[in-house]
Design an enzyme around this catalytic site. Structure first.
Site, short mmCIF file in Angstrom:
data_model
loop_
_atom_site.label_atom_id
_atom_site.label_comp_id
_atom_site.label_asym_id
_atom_site.label_seq_id
_atom_site.Cartn_x
_atom_site.Cartn_y
_atom_site.Cartn_z
N ASP A 97 -9.15 8.24 27.12
CA ASP A 97 -7.79 8.38 27.66
C ASP A 97 -7.79 9.10 29.00
O ASP A 97 -8.82 9.59 29.46
CB ASP A 97 -6.92 9.13 26.65
N TRP B 66 -20.38 12.56 30.53
CA TRP B 66 -18.92 12.60 30.68
C TRP B 66 -18.31 11.59 29.71
O TRP B 66 -19.03 10.76 29.15
CB TRP B 66 -18.53 12.27 32.13
N GLU C 173 -9.39 12.36 29.21
CA GLU C 173 -10.85 12.34 29.09
C GLU C 173 -11.33 12.97 27.79
O GLU C 173 -12.30 13.72 27.78
CB GLU C 173 -11.49 13.07 30.29
C1 NOJ Z 1 -12.63 17.84 30.92
C2 NOJ Z 1 -11.43 16.97 31.02
O1 NOJ Z 1 -11.14 16.63 32.32
C3 NOJ Z 1 -10.25 17.63 30.33
O2 NOJ Z 1 -9.12 16.83 30.43
C4 NOJ Z 1 -10.63 17.85 28.91
O3 NOJ Z 1 -9.55 18.46 28.23
C5 NOJ Z 1 -11.88 18.67 28.82
N1 NOJ Z 1 -12.96 18.08 29.56
C6 NOJ Z 1 -12.29 18.91 27.38
O4 NOJ Z 1 -12.70 17.69 26.80
C1 NOJ Z 2 -8.51 16.90 33.76
C2 NOJ Z 2 -7.46 15.90 33.46
O1 NOJ Z 2 -7.31 15.81 32.07
C3 NOJ Z 2 -7.82 14.55 34.02
O2 NOJ Z 2 -6.77 13.66 33.80
C4 NOJ Z 2 -8.10 14.65 35.49
O3 NOJ Z 2 -8.51 13.41 35.97
C5 NOJ Z 2 -9.15 15.69 35.78
N1 NOJ Z 2 -8.82 16.95 35.16
C6 NOJ Z 2 -9.30 15.94 37.28
O4 NOJ Z 2 -8.11 16.46 37.79
#
Ligand code: NOJ
Ligand code: NOJ
Length: 432
Positions: A168, A117, A171
């Site tokens: 950020d 992750w 993620e």
């Molecule tokens: C999972 C993250 O939670 C999401 O915000 C992100 O856009 C995707 N991975 C792709 O990196």
């Molecule tokens: C993707 C988002 O980008 C992230 O900010 C969030 O924490 C996860 N999903 C879970 O909701």
């Protein structure tokens, strides 16, 4: 009590409009569905599911960020949930993990996630601290001690890592982030005040010192050439995608102000740089999605950033709700301040046709009209959400950019929290 006040405000001011009625029912839907995601069967008490979705995507995790933002709202109508949240937070703080408190998410058995992750992410502990500081008056007896213990650990971590790069809130990218540093700043500032009030001067002085550094760091994100606040500095470019997000225009900047709630400097709701950024975002998203060809009043569906590709890169409920909340908060901030100077940077967001330099008094007819128009535009955003929620009022993570139907993780807790937060700003006009 809060519900009663909301009800009185709605019923005495004027007859409830269809939008008011929808808001009242959507608040109920949001509360019920949000609570279903807290301490669900099979999870440790206090766990907050980001969403019940088990695959594509699997959101059956407790993200520190989502949980803090959700609990910030939940504790306002379900204060009895504080004890479990604090107990779980203590446990997670002590759980072994590669990145310490920089671990963004935990399994429902309380263990740190160990799947590949993007980590570390440093906004989680700051957001949890903000939620716990706001909830502190609810804590009595041993719970009060547990909240303070949790806060000390979080705030010490924030003070230590406040200036370090991380991933950020979305993620995706490593760098120094306006969002992360904003909530770190706000947490340390609020923490300094709390520990001051407890007579712990040395602790509070340390938090205040780092907070001051962060306040100065936040100013560096303003990009005068682009005319908006850039979301990330010292961005670590992706070798496979070197131009990804190079514009740096991201709704995270608006979320930063909404979640930090520090009425000062670049985060203040009357700051021309923040308002210029909001306008730039509205412009960019109005072009980005087919569904924005059909407008709801002046509102447009808002996503995270226009080069988003996650699940097709759609508008999100929580970012669109954030724009509703922003408009209510700007209106309230102008009222609290008593006046606002029109500038070339804030004029477009305010939607006024006045010469730069004009000082608009909040109490004047022009000021009242401007404030009313901002609140109406906030309502346009809520009316737009009404159009795109599911048939039962449900909100997932995103709504399809062409079809306008819910997509990605269903019943996203954070979507409901963002909606509830916007409604609070609408009904109270308060800055909390
Ligand atoms: C999972 C993250 O939670 C999401 O915000 C992100 O856009 C995707 N991975 C792709 O990196
Ligand atoms: C993707 C988002 O980008 C992230 O900010 C969030 O924490 C996860 N999903 C879970 O909701």
């Amino acid at each position: 009590m809060k519900l009663l006040l909301l009800f009185l405000a709605v019923s005495t001011a004027q007859a409830a409009t269809p939008l008011d009625q929808w808001i009242t029912s959507e608040v109920q839907v949001s509360r019920v569905r949000l609570l279903l995601n807290i301490s669900p069967p099979g999870a440790l008490p206090g766990s907050v599911l980001a969403s019940p979705s088990g695959d594509s995507p699997n959101y059956r995790f407790h993200w520190s960020r989502d949980a803090a933002l959700v609990m910030d709202q939940a504790l306002l109508f379900a204060p009895d949930r504080l004890r479990d949240y604090v107990a779980l937070s203590r446990r997670e703080q002590l759980a072994p993990s590669a990145e310490g408190l920089g671990e963004p998410r935990f399994r429902l058995d309380g263990a740190a996630d160990n799947l590949p992750w993007t980590r570390p992410q440093y906004d989680g502990p700051a957001l949890r601290a903000l939620t716990l500081i706001r909830a502190f008056p609810l804590a009595k007896g041993s719970l009060r001690r547990d909240v303070l213990d949790t806060l000390r650990v979080d705030l010490n971590f924030v003070a230590q890592y406040g200036r370090s790069p991380c991933f950020d809130l979305w993620e995706e990218l490593r760098g120094l982030h306006f969002y992360t540093q904003s909530v770190q700043y706000a947490a340390l500032l609020a923490g300094a005040e709390l520990f001051d009030s407890l007579g712990e001067d040395a602790v509070s002085a340390r938090f205040r010192k780092v907070a001051e550094d962060l306040a100065a760091a936040l100013e560096l994100f303003w990009d005068p050439a682009k005319g908006y606040i850039g979301v990330t500095r010292e961005l670590e470019i992706r070798p496979d995608d070197p131009h990804y997000k190079e514009a740096g225009l991201d709704t995270a900047v608006i979320l930063a102000a909404l979640h930090a709630r520090v009425p000062r400097g670049i985060l203040s709701f009357t700051d021309e740089r923040l308002l210029a950024t909001a306008h730039a975002l509205e412009q960019a998203f109005s072009q980005a999605y087919a569904i924005n060809a059909k407008r709801e009043g002046q509102a447009v569906a808002i996503g995270r950033f226009t080069d988003d590709r996650y699940f097709g890169g759609n508008p999100w409920y929580l970012t669109t709700a954030a724009f509703a909340e922003l408009h209510y908060r700007v209106a309230a901030a102008i009222e609290a301040k008593g006046e606002l100077r029109v500038t070339p940077r804030n004029r477009a967001f305010l939607g006024v046709n006045l010469a730069a330099g004009t000082i608009v008094k909040a109490r004047s007819a022009g000021g009242q009209a401007m404030i009313a128009a901002l609140r109406r535009k906030g309502d346009d955003y809520l009316a737009l959400l009404r159009k795109y929620v599911g048939s039962q009022g449900e909100m997932s993570e995103q709504f399809d950019r062409d079809a306008g139907v819910p997509v990605s993780a269903y019943d996203l807790s954070w979507s409901y929290a963002a909606f509830l937060s916007a409604v609070r700003a609408r009904s109270s006009g308060s800055l909390r």
